[in-house]
Design an enzyme around this catalytic site. Structure first.
Site, PDB file in Angstrom:
ATOM      1  N   GLY A   1      45.598  36.341  37.464  1.00  6.92           N
ATOM      2  CA  GLY A   1      43.879  35.911  37.330  1.00  6.92           C
ATOM      3  C   GLY A   1      43.291  36.240  38.384  1.00  6.92           C
TER       4      GLY A   1
ATOM      5  N   ASP B   1      46.119  40.774  35.874  1.00  2.00           N
ATOM      6  CA  ASP B   1      44.994  40.319  35.122  1.00  2.00           C
ATOM      7  C   ASP B   1      45.209  40.801  33.732  1.00  2.00           C
ATOM      8  OD1 ASP B   1      42.254  38.852  36.292  1.00  2.00           O
ATOM      9  OD2 ASP B   1      42.168  39.839  34.222  1.00  2.00           O
TER      10      ASP B   1
ATOM     11  N   ARG C   1      35.635  19.786  32.699  1.00  5.99           N
ATOM     12  CA  ARG C   1      36.955  20.458  33.175  1.00  5.99           C
ATOM     13  C   ARG C   1      37.938  20.379  31.680  1.00  5.99           C
ATOM     14  NH1 ARG C   1      35.925  18.258  38.037  1.00  5.99           N
ATOM     15  NH2 ARG C   1      35.839  19.724  39.785  1.00  5.99           N
TER      16      ARG C   1
ATOM     17  N   VAL D   1      46.062  26.458  39.188  1.00  2.00           N
ATOM     18  CA  VAL D   1      44.958  26.387  39.834  1.00  2.00           C
ATOM     19  C   VAL D   1      44.012  26.027  38.742  1.00  2.00           C
ATOM     20  CG1 VAL D   1      43.141  27.061  41.420  1.00  2.00           C
ATOM     21  CG2 VAL D   1      45.511  27.463  41.883  1.00  2.00           C
TER      22      VAL D   1
ATOM     23  N   PRO E   1      41.771  22.480  33.073  1.00  2.00           N
ATOM     24  CA  PRO E   1      41.806  21.494  33.728  1.00  2.00           C
ATOM     25  C   PRO E   1      43.427  21.368  34.448  1.00  2.00           C
ATOM     26  CG  PRO E   1      41.987  20.783  31.479  1.00  2.00           C
ATOM     27  CD  PRO E   1      41.741  22.341  31.443  1.00  2.00           C
ATOM     28  N   VAL E   2      43.275  21.209  35.655  1.00  4.50           N
ATOM     29  CA  VAL E   2      44.680  21.557  36.525  1.00  4.50           C
ATOM     30  C   VAL E   2      45.522  20.541  36.175  1.00  4.50           C
ATOM     31  CG1 VAL E   2      43.689  20.527  38.694  1.00  4.50           C
ATOM     32  CG2 VAL E   2      45.245  22.491  38.659  1.00  4.50           C
TER      33      VAL E   2
ATOM     34  N   ASP F   1      39.285  18.318  46.580  1.00  3.59           N
ATOM     35  CA  ASP F   1      38.463  17.164  46.254  1.00  3.59           C
ATOM     36  C   ASP F   1      38.476  16.355  47.457  1.00  3.59           C
ATOM     37  OD1 ASP F   1      38.189  16.874  43.145  1.00  3.59           O
ATOM     38  OD2 ASP F   1      39.797  17.880  43.794  1.00  3.59           O
TER      39      ASP F   1
ATOM     40  N   ARG G   1      36.526  18.001  50.363  1.00  4.86           N
ATOM     41  CA  ARG G   1      35.073  17.621  50.188  1.00  4.86           C
ATOM     42  C   ARG G   1      34.836  16.235  50.755  1.00  4.86           C
ATOM     43  NH1 ARG G   1      35.106  20.329  44.232  1.00  4.86           N
ATOM     44  NH2 ARG G   1      34.408  22.207  44.559  1.00  4.86           N
TER      45      ARG G   1
ATOM     46  N   HIS H   1      41.971  15.782  38.983  1.00  8.82           N
ATOM     47  CA  HIS H   1      40.994  16.573  39.606  1.00  8.82           C
ATOM     48  C   HIS H   1      39.869  16.703  38.414  1.00  8.82           C
ATOM     49  CE1 HIS H   1      38.965  19.866  41.280  1.00  8.82           C
ATOM     50  NE2 HIS H   1      39.112  20.594  40.330  1.00  8.82           N
TER      51      HIS H   1
HETATM   52  P1  NAD Z   1      36.959  34.227  36.286  1.00  7.24           P
HETATM   53  O1  NAD Z   1      36.353  33.991  34.940  1.00  7.24           O
HETATM   54  O2  NAD Z   1      36.424  34.604  37.214  1.00  7.24           O
HETATM   55  O3  NAD Z   1      38.442  34.698  36.183  1.00  7.24           O
HETATM   56  C1  NAD Z   1      39.514  34.399  35.288  1.00  7.24           C
HETATM   57  C2  NAD Z   1      40.369  35.606  35.263  1.00  7.24           C
HETATM   58  O4  NAD Z   1      41.080  35.332  34.448  1.00  7.24           O
HETATM   59  C3  NAD Z   1      39.692  36.789  34.805  1.00  7.24           C
HETATM   60  O5  NAD Z   1      39.639  38.066  35.891  1.00  7.24           O
HETATM   61  C4  NAD Z   1      40.350  37.102  33.522  1.00  7.24           C
HETATM   62  O6  NAD Z   1      40.235  38.163  33.132  1.00  7.24           O
HETATM   63  C5  NAD Z   1      41.679  36.340  33.740  1.00  7.24           C
HETATM   64  N1  NAD Z   1      42.386  36.229  32.743  1.00  7.24           N
HETATM   65  C6  NAD Z   1      42.027  35.425  31.566  1.00  7.24           C
HETATM   66  N2  NAD Z   1      43.052  35.532  30.472  1.00  7.24           N
HETATM   67  C7  NAD Z   1      44.069  35.876  31.064  1.00  7.24           C
HETATM   68  C8  NAD Z   1      45.524  36.070  30.785  1.00  7.24           C
HETATM   69  N3  NAD Z   1      45.782  35.653  29.733  1.00  7.24           N
HETATM   70  N4  NAD Z   1      46.339  36.743  31.764  1.00  7.24           N
HETATM   71  C9  NAD Z   1      45.763  37.127  32.870  1.00  7.24           C
HETATM   72  N5  NAD Z   1      44.630  37.022  33.180  1.00  7.24           N
HETATM   73  C10 NAD Z   1      43.857  36.502  32.464  1.00  7.24           C
HETATM   74  O7  NAD Z   1      37.122  32.667  36.552  1.00  7.24           O
HETATM   75  P2  NAD Z   1      37.281  31.672  37.905  1.00  7.24           P
HETATM   76  O8  NAD Z   1      35.966  31.443  38.570  1.00  7.24           O
HETATM   77  O9  NAD Z   1      38.255  32.598  38.846  1.00  7.24           O
HETATM   78  O10 NAD Z   1      38.133  30.344  37.446  1.00  7.24           O
HETATM   79  C11 NAD Z   1      39.504  30.450  37.275  1.00  7.24           C
HETATM   80  C12 NAD Z   1      40.078  29.046  37.057  1.00  7.24           C
HETATM   81  O11 NAD Z   1      40.049  28.334  38.293  1.00  7.24           O
HETATM   82  C13 NAD Z   1      38.979  28.238  36.094  1.00  7.24           C
HETATM   83  O12 NAD Z   1      39.703  27.669  35.106  1.00  7.24           O
HETATM   84  C14 NAD Z   1      38.309  27.390  37.119  1.00  7.24           C
HETATM   85  O13 NAD Z   1      37.737  26.188  36.227  1.00  7.24           O
HETATM   86  C15 NAD Z   1      39.642  26.886  37.762  1.00  7.24           C
HETATM   87  N6  NAD Z   1      39.013  26.365  39.238  1.00  7.24           N
HETATM   88  C16 NAD Z   1      39.930  25.488  39.485  1.00  7.24           C
HETATM   89  C17 NAD Z   1      39.664  24.953  40.673  1.00  7.24           C
HETATM   90  C18 NAD Z   1      40.618  23.633  41.202  1.00  7.24           C
HETATM   91  O14 NAD Z   1      40.154  22.924  42.267  1.00  7.24           O
HETATM   92  N7  NAD Z   1      41.515  23.653  40.723  1.00  7.24           N
HETATM   93  C19 NAD Z   1      38.387  25.241  41.463  1.00  7.24           C
HETATM   94  C20 NAD Z   1      37.574  26.166  41.138  1.00  7.24           C
HETATM   95  C21 NAD Z   1      37.806  26.809  39.887  1.00  7.24           C
END
Ligand code: NAD
Length: 314
Positions: A11, A36, A89, A119, A122-123, A149, A152, A176
């Protein structure tokens, strides 16, 4: 000390690419593989990062495939949909559980040894999905949990007390997400328990002030997403910190998400508690001394995550 190793990021959206940048800049990897479903995106990110390679410690970066998980020390999963304005989430769950399942099935064709670091939100639910689908031991599967968190929380307390954030020790625990809890009883600044008296002003903060600080922590993602559409820099640094603890075998105490074995009766669910993180992943989850009220809130948070897990078809 373990040598900086091979790290795979699945990703390469906002979070994955920011994480790659943070890991590269910190010199934590000798090989960094970007995967990706949108191959061009991974390639573009790899090209962009490679053009800065002369400014950091040697590292090979490329857009790869699941075969590249062979010999990886850590596989970080940031793939999936992110929160849209107004979406919780947990709303993301069904979408991202299926994505996670297929990614993990691909990863485990090529490695049984890598530490899997979730990551995607919902983690906590998805950390559990990774654990179940991979069949890996509990210590080898973790989620970024409430590391962000807690950062923060520490930042806001530091701002409030006008003190260096590095002297603030405080944890957000549980989910989270919306049911997370502030472990006020464990909060200390410069070794002084925040609940007894504030080291700086000699007083106690009112329940209203504490509630306001906690609400800002809990709602931080919504506030940022409402303004810029996504959050990625701070989570990238949080993930970098977890990776550092693993790669450098630090025995750092971090509130990562992991599948817990009977803490206050909570079991068979992934959630965040302070844990020792080292080259084996989650080496030990602490049975920390919380107040009765905090314990009840933690159990409630665990139940909320569990209900979502039980609603999934995995
Ligand atoms: P984004 O849409 O910018 O990126 C997601 C990527 O995943 C895209 O490039 C997409 O092509 C790729 N993808 C989708 N399905 C796929 C698959 N089957 N195989 C490989 N790649 C695939 O999203 P983002 O802003 O980067 O957020 C990603 C995730 O991280 C979200 O679920 C978001 O909620 C989460 N996040 C978690 C935290 C945390 O504290 N854990 C904080 C921020 C964001």
């Amino acid at each position: 000390m373990r040598k900086p190793g091979k790290i795979v990021i699945v990703g390469t959206g906002f979070v994955g690419s920011s994480t790659a940048f943070a890991i590269m800049d910190a010199g934590l990897a000798t090989e960094l593989v970007l995967i990706d479903v949108n191959r061009a995106k991974a390639e573009g990110e790899a090209m962009d990062l490679n053009h800065g390679i002369s400014f950091v410690k040697p590292v090979k970066i490329w857009a790869g495939d699941y075969e590249d998980c062979k010999d990886a020390d850590i596989v970080i999963i940031t793939a999936g949909a992110n929160q849209k304005p107004g979406e919780t989430r947990l709303d993301l769950t069904k979408k991202n559980a299926q994505v996670t399942k297929s990614i993990v099935e691909n990863i485990i064709k090529y490695t049984k040894d890598a530490i899997l670091l979730m990551v995607t939100n919902p983690v906590d639910v998805l950390t559990y999905v990774v654990y179940k689908v991979s069949g890996f031991p509990k210590n080898q599967v973790l989620g970024s949990g409430t590391v962000l968190d807690s950062s923060r929380f520490r930042y806001l307390l530091a701002q409030h007390c006008q003190v260096d954030v590095r002297n603030v020790h405080a944890y957000i625990l549980g989910e989270h997400g919306d049911s997370e809890i502030a472990a006020w009883s464990l909060t200390n600044i410069g070794g002084v328990n925040f609940m007894q008296e504030c080291l700086l002003c000699g007083k106690n903060c009112s329940p209203e002030v504490k509630e306001e600080i906690f609400n800002k922590v809990r709602n931080a993602a919504y506030e940022i997403i409402g303004r810029k559409g996504a959050t990625y820099y701070a989570i990238a640094l949080a993930v970098r910190r977890i990776v550092e603890a693993i790669i450098r075998d630090e025995n750092s105490i971090l509130p990562v998400s992991s599948v817990v074995d009977d803490v206050y009766g909570i079991k068979d669910v992934a959630l965040s508690l302070p844990a020792i993180v080292n080259k084996n992943g989650v080496a030990k989850v602490f049975d920390i001394p919380l107040t009765d009220e905090e314990k009840e809130k933690l159990k409630n948070s665990a139940q909320i995550i569990k209900n979502v897990i039980n609603s999934l078809d995995i």
